[in-house]
Design a protein around this motif. Structure first.
Motif, short mmCIF file in Angstrom:
data_model
loop_
_atom_site.label_atom_id
_atom_site.label_comp_id
_atom_site.label_asym_id
_atom_site.label_seq_id
_atom_site.Cartn_x
_atom_site.Cartn_y
_atom_site.Cartn_z
N ARG A 32 0.62 -1.31 0.17
CA ARG A 32 0.04 -0.11 -0.11
C ARG A 32 0.69 1.21 0.20
N ASP A 33 2.04 1.20 0.63
CA ASP A 33 2.68 2.42 0.76
C ASP A 33 4.23 2.21 0.91
N PHE A 34 4.97 3.18 1.04
CA PHE A 34 6.35 3.36 1.05
C PHE A 34 6.83 4.21 1.80
N SER A 35 8.21 4.32 2.50
CA SER A 35 8.46 5.28 3.39
C SER A 35 9.72 5.94 2.64
N ILE A 36 9.89 7.22 2.67
CA ILE A 36 11.00 7.96 2.40
C ILE A 36 11.64 8.87 3.36
N ARG A 38 13.41 12.25 5.09
CA ARG A 38 13.63 13.62 4.94
C ARG A 38 14.84 13.88 4.13
N SER A 39 15.98 13.32 4.45
CA SER A 39 17.17 13.12 3.66
C SER A 39 17.07 13.02 2.18
N GLU A 40 16.24 11.82 1.85
CA GLU A 40 15.95 11.65 0.31
C GLU A 40 14.99 12.66 -0.13
N ILE A 41 14.04 13.15 0.50
CA ILE A 41 13.30 14.31 -0.18
C ILE A 41 14.11 15.34 -0.41
N ILE A 42 14.61 15.86 0.35
CA ILE A 42 15.81 16.94 0.27
C ILE A 42 16.70 16.67 -0.89
N CYS A 43 17.34 15.59 -1.01
CA CYS A 43 18.33 15.45 -2.09
C CYS A 43 17.52 15.53 -3.28
N ALA A 44 16.40 14.73 -3.17
CA ALA A 44 15.71 15.06 -4.67
C ALA A 44 15.05 16.23 -5.04
N LEU A 45 14.76 17.28 -3.98
CA LEU A 45 14.43 18.67 -4.34
C LEU A 45 15.74 19.42 -4.75
N ASN A 46 16.91 19.06 -4.29
CA ASN A 46 18.17 19.91 -4.62
C ASN A 46 18.62 19.49 -5.67
N LYS A 47 18.46 18.25 -6.13
CA LYS A 47 18.97 17.70 -7.63
C LYS A 47 17.89 17.57 -8.55
N ALA A 48 16.55 18.54 -8.43
CA ALA A 48 15.52 17.79 -9.13
C ALA A 48 15.64 17.74 -10.63
N ASP A 49 16.66 18.29 -11.29
CA ASP A 49 16.79 18.13 -12.75
C ASP A 49 17.71 16.92 -13.09
N ARG A 50 18.06 16.11 -11.94
CA ARG A 50 19.01 15.11 -12.16
C ARG A 50 19.01 13.90 -11.15
N HIS A 51 17.57 13.76 -10.75
CA HIS A 51 17.19 12.70 -9.68
C HIS A 51 16.30 11.95 -10.24
N ILE A 52 16.31 10.57 -9.92
CA ILE A 52 15.33 9.51 -10.25
C ILE A 52 14.70 8.82 -9.00
N GLU A 84 10.48 16.34 10.81
CA GLU A 84 10.01 15.15 10.17
C GLU A 84 11.41 14.41 9.66
N HIS A 85 11.25 13.18 10.08
CA HIS A 85 12.53 12.27 9.95
C HIS A 85 12.16 11.31 8.66
N LYS A 86 10.82 10.91 8.50
CA LYS A 86 10.49 10.21 7.14
C LYS A 86 9.04 10.60 7.07
N ARG A 87 8.59 10.09 5.62
CA ARG A 87 7.32 10.32 5.19
C ARG A 87 6.71 8.92 4.65
N THR A 88 5.49 8.44 4.66
CA THR A 88 4.92 7.38 4.01
C THR A 88 3.98 8.12 2.93
N LEU A 89 4.37 7.28 1.86
CA LEU A 89 3.58 7.70 0.64
C LEU A 89 2.72 6.77 0.01
N ASP A 90 1.90 7.03 -0.83
CA ASP A 90 0.89 5.94 -1.48
C ASP A 90 1.68 5.26 -2.75
N TRP A 91 1.96 4.02 -2.62
CA TRP A 91 2.70 3.33 -3.60
C TRP A 91 1.92 3.24 -4.90
N LYS A 92 0.60 3.23 -5.06
CA LYS A 92 -0.07 3.17 -6.30
C LYS A 92 -0.13 4.46 -6.98
#
Length: 102
Positions: A32-36, A38-52, A84-92
């Motif tokens: 149903r979900d996955f966790s990500i 804070r560090s992973e989100i910040i990294c993705a936002l900081n490298k938005a044009d080169r992050h997958i 906030e240390h982690k966030r739970t997001l909807d997998w689907k």
């Protein structure tokens, strides 16, 4: 990447030689979900044009399907607060936003 690396799992180069950072999240089929973190989100936002964000769905027979989300959090998720240390997001939801790797 080393286990103490914050924010992503893999450094890779695309066919143009540009360095990409990839965060991999794997779940069993039907999850149903996955966790990500804070560090992973910040990294993705900081490298938005080169992050997958690579989502890997694992079936009961251990076969896998992969979906890539390019710039997965800009305009989708607010930046996490210091508390906030982690966030739970909807997998689907995220699976459907992704596309098969090319």
């Amino acid at each position: 990447m080393p286990h103490n690396n914050k924010g992503f799992d893999i450094d890779s180069r695309n066919h143009h030689g540009r360095i990409l950072t990839i965060e991999v999240k794997g779940r069993v089929a039907g999850a149903r979900d996955f966790s990500i973190t804070r560090s992973e989100i910040i990294c993705a936002l900081n490298k938005a044009d080169r992050h997958i964000l690579a989502l890997v769905e694992v079936a009961d027979d251990d076969t896998t399907q992969v979906r890539y989300l390019y710039d997965p959090f800009t305009n989708r998720e607010p930046e996490p607060s210091q508390a906030e240390h982690k966030r739970t997001l909807d997998w689907k939801t995220y699976w459907e936003l992704g596309e098969a790797p090319s």
